[in-house]
Scaffold this active site. Structure first.
Site, short mmCIF file in Angstrom:
data_model
loop_
_atom_site.label_atom_id
_atom_site.label_comp_id
_atom_site.label_asym_id
_atom_site.label_seq_id
_atom_site.Cartn_x
_atom_site.Cartn_y
_atom_site.Cartn_z
N GLU A 1 12.69 21.53 -32.70
CA GLU A 1 12.06 20.21 -32.75
C GLU A 1 10.85 20.17 -33.69
OE1 GLU A 1 11.53 19.29 -28.57
OE2 GLU A 1 13.54 18.45 -28.44
N GLU B 1 21.11 19.52 -27.32
CA GLU B 1 20.49 19.57 -25.99
C GLU B 1 20.70 18.24 -25.29
OE1 GLU B 1 16.35 20.60 -25.77
OE2 GLU B 1 16.53 22.03 -27.40
C1 GLA Z 1 13.18 19.87 -25.56
C2 GLA Z 1 13.14 21.32 -26.01
C3 GLA Z 1 13.67 22.28 -25.00
C4 GLA Z 1 13.25 21.89 -23.59
C5 GLA Z 1 13.71 20.49 -23.31
C6 GLA Z 1 13.40 20.04 -21.90
O1 GLA Z 1 14.22 19.17 -26.06
O2 GLA Z 1 13.83 21.52 -27.22
O3 GLA Z 1 13.16 23.56 -25.32
O4 GLA Z 1 11.87 21.96 -23.48
O5 GLA Z 1 13.09 19.61 -24.20
O6 GLA Z 1 13.83 18.73 -21.67
#
Ligand code: GLA
Length: 688
Positions: free
Chosen positions: A172, A323
């Site tokens: 991210e 994710e």
């Molecule tokens: C983000 C991060 C993950 C985790 C999730 C939890 O997307 O990339 O490492 O912290 O949030 O929702």
């Protein structure tokens, strides 16, 4: 090859795609369930049971290592990848491939303690302390060097590993947080100098004569904190994009040097997050991925569909949901659990919109650490939680029908234009706190996608010739080059619809010397005489019926005799009374329409219906009941539709002909779906 195509699909089924999609790596299923697995948090003796449970649920890909820097480089320059190689091999024995994340979102303590300049400085001048993540400074040359080295060592070790299918850069992107230090400021000034060449040029474009902002030396230019010159503020956002692009490229270069070309490189983005401009950011990647979290409440299928389409539009390519939430997150105001069936419906919606992987974050909670409460597939005791069964069902469904999805992507006749420059420019000076660029985009998306069943969301500079209809709800910046591009589309037969605030600014965020829509005034045969932020709704009526303008209204004027007025304001503030609110004009072989107000839901729906009809856009599958979503994918001679019921009651759907139901393994011309029910339908024939 499947060649039969019916009227209802003719518009979306294009010539068979032969090139393999980067999102469907060779040797893997075309659509996959994945999970984020952290083997470094567990004794190796536990791995076998985790992998056995994954395999049983038909989880076929894991993303690993993106937070394992301290395990991979326990001390400076000493690398240990043997454990990771064992994890990858063991996963492969369970038919699970791996995606490696570079660990640069969380540098180890030995690094930040020895080299404090690798830590970010916040806006208040304080350096962040170790212990959270995204604490590295993206502009620190030393930090960049450490990032390059760890990525390089990983690529040397795993760049030829047959069980590694790809890479994720960072995690991210540090939420695009910047370090507010002297290094960054100097970089910004140098970047501006390279772009503007002379201070006279910069001063002119930013109109720095205003409030005595004139710069005589590049070193005088500040990092904008708080309110500032709009030209400076927009350039700062572009600079932030440049920094993260460069930060990413630093790792891409070393991975590409050592990794086999078959290994993809992606990054995990966050939907409508606007920390940087996602179009240049995703340019060097093979495809974009995103992290799809509902947070509080329940999935809004329109917003989620829009977010998928946004991500697909970054590269105009299928994508991964690398994710998503297994039930609940831990970071929202109320971290409620999604309903039974909702997680599966969400996953199928992702696939319908062009995702080829849906990855659950995370497999099992670390026993300690900041995210103990987050949803997982396995509990702290190491046995499946109730949701595991739903994911397992999904995994088996994906495996059953995956071949039907190979080589397929959503194909749309309608595009919505999304511009970060325009969004930022409006955000800097909203003029009314109610103005919501994403909300407006969503209201057009909801109505257009209901009728067309597939909508692309793309950068305004993208090729537009394949679209019958292009809608730009808030294209505030239309520099001359972009105006030329848009006019070419219209001249060749396209229908361009502009929303309020369009064409007000140039690329420097300066007002153009024409009224809105700036360089498009002549083609439109009309312009905005005056804009008004509204304190209350005003009546409007015309070709789309009667309703209200809310939040924003523009008084339109016409200059060409062939301009058609589509909507007029009723009795309002005196200025707007009886004045045009929306106008349209044929131009070349196409049409240009300007809607100068934020319309209420009913009028937006009617406007969308008019645009769709006028432009000859056809629905992919024909009309379906409210709450039912049709997501078409085509390519490689196939035409499939994911059909999902997000309504709170069962729905009966009449199909345009007898079709094959791939999940239920039957055929029919009616489909009954309970709430969160899903079916994958195709015209009768073998699509595999
Ligand atoms: C983000 C991060 C993950 C985790 C999730 C939890 O997307 O990339 O490492 O912290 O949030 O929702």
């Amino acid at each position: 090859m499947f060649v039969l195509c019916f009227a209802f699909c003719a518009a979306t089924a294009q010539s068979p795609q032969t090139k393999p999609l980067p999102t469907q790596p060779a040797g893997t299923d075309a659509i996959m369930v994945g999970t984020a697995w952290y083997p470094e948090q567990w004794p190796e003796s536990r791995w076998e049971e985790d992998l056995r449970l994954m395999e049983a649920a038909h989880v076929t890909v894991v993303r690993i290592a993106e937070f394992a820097w301290s395990r991979m480089e326990p001390s400076e320059g000493h690398y240990d990848f043997d454990w990771l190689a064992r994890a990858i091999n063991q996963a492969a024995k369970h038919h699970i491939v791996s995606v490696l994340g570079t660990p640069t979102a969380a540098p180890p303590a030995w690094l930040t303690q020895k080299y404090p300049d690798t830590l970010r400085v916040e806006e208040n001048g304080q350096r962040v302390t170790h212990g959270n993540r995204a604490h590295g400074s993206s502009t620190s040359p030393r930090y960049r060097e450490f990032c390059r080295k760890i990525a390089e060592q990983m690529a040397i070790r795993f760049g030829h590993d047959p069980n590694v299918v790809g890479w994720q850069i960072d995690n991210e992107y540090g939420y695009a947080l910047m370090s507010f230090d002297d290094t960054t400021r100097k970089m910004f000034q140098d970047w501006l100098q390279a772009k503007y060449k002379t201070l006279d040029n910069l001063n002119a474009h930013w109109t720095t004569a205003y409030w005595s902002q004139t710069y005589d030396n590049w070193s005088e230019i500040p990092i904008p904190v708080g309110g500032h010159n709009p030209g400076l503020m927009l350039e700062w956002k572009r600079f932030v994009t440049y920094v993260w692009h460069d930060y990413q490229q630093n790792q891409i270069d070393v991975i590409r040097r050592h990794a086999e070309p078959r290994q993809f490189i992606t990054g995990n983005f966050m939907g409508f997050f606007d920390g940087f401009d996602h179009y240049p950011m995703t340019e060097p990647l093979m495809f974009a991925s995103w992290d799809d979290y509902v947070g509080s409440g329940h999935v809004d299928p329109d917003f989620n569909g829009l977010s998928h389409d946004l991500t697909r539009g970054f590269k105009r390519e299928n994508f991964w949901v690398i994710e998503t939430q297994p039930g609940a997150v831990n970071w929202h105001s109320v971290n409620n659990f999604l309903n039974r069936g909702e997680v599966r419906a969400m996953a199928w919606q992702a696939i319908g919109h062009g995702a080829d992987e849906v990855g659950y974050w995370q497999w099992r909670s670390a026993l300690n650490g900041q995210e103990q409460y987050h949803g997982t597939l396995v509990g702290a005791d190491g046995t499946p939680v109730p949701l595991y069964a739903e994911i397992s069902q999904l995994g088996h469904e994906f495996s059953k029908v995956e071949s039907s999805f190979r080589g397929t992507s959503p194909v749309s006749q309608v595009a919505l234009l999304n511009s970060y420059d325009s969004r930022w420019a409006i955000e800097f000076q909203k003029h009314t706190k109610e103005y919501d660029t994403i909300g407006l985009l969503k209201s057009y998306y909801r109505n257009l996608s209901k009728l067309a069943q597939s909508v692309d969301v793309v950068d305004p500079y993208s090729p537009l010739h394949n679209y019958k209809l292009v809608v730009a709800p808030s294209l505030n910046l239309i520099p001359e080059g972009l105006a030329t591009h848009l006019l070419e589309y219209v001249r060749n037969g396209g229908h361009l619809v502009l929303g309020p605030r369009s064409g007000m600014k140039d690329q420097f965020n300066a007002l153009t010397r024409q009224r809105q829509p700036g360089y498009l005034v002549d083609a439109l045969g009309g312009r905005v005489e005056q804009f008004y932020a509204l304190e209350k709704n005003f009546p409007v009526s015309g070709a789309w019926g009667t309703g209200e303008a809310k939040i924003w209204a523009e008084q339109m004027g016409t200059s060409a005799p062939d301009v058609q007025v589509l909507l007029k304001y009723g009795k309002s503030n005196g200025w707007l009374d009886d004045q045009p609110a929306a106008i349209t004009r044929t131009y070349g072989k196409g049409r240009i329409t300007y809607i100068g107000a934020v319309l209420d839901d009913k009028l937006t729906a009617a406007a969308a219906e008019w645009m769709i009809k006028d432009s000859g856009v056809t629905a992919a599958l024909g009309p379906v009941p409210d709450g039912v979503y049709v997501c078409p994918r085509s390519g490689a001679g196939k035409q499939i539709y994911v059909v999902i019921n997000f309504a709170s009651e069962s729905k009966h759907i009449t199909l345009p002909r007898v079709m094959r139901f791939l999940l239920a393994d039957k055929q029919g011309d009616v489909l009954d779906l309970p709430t969160y029910g899903v079916e994958v339908v195709t015209v009768n024939g073998d699509t595999r």
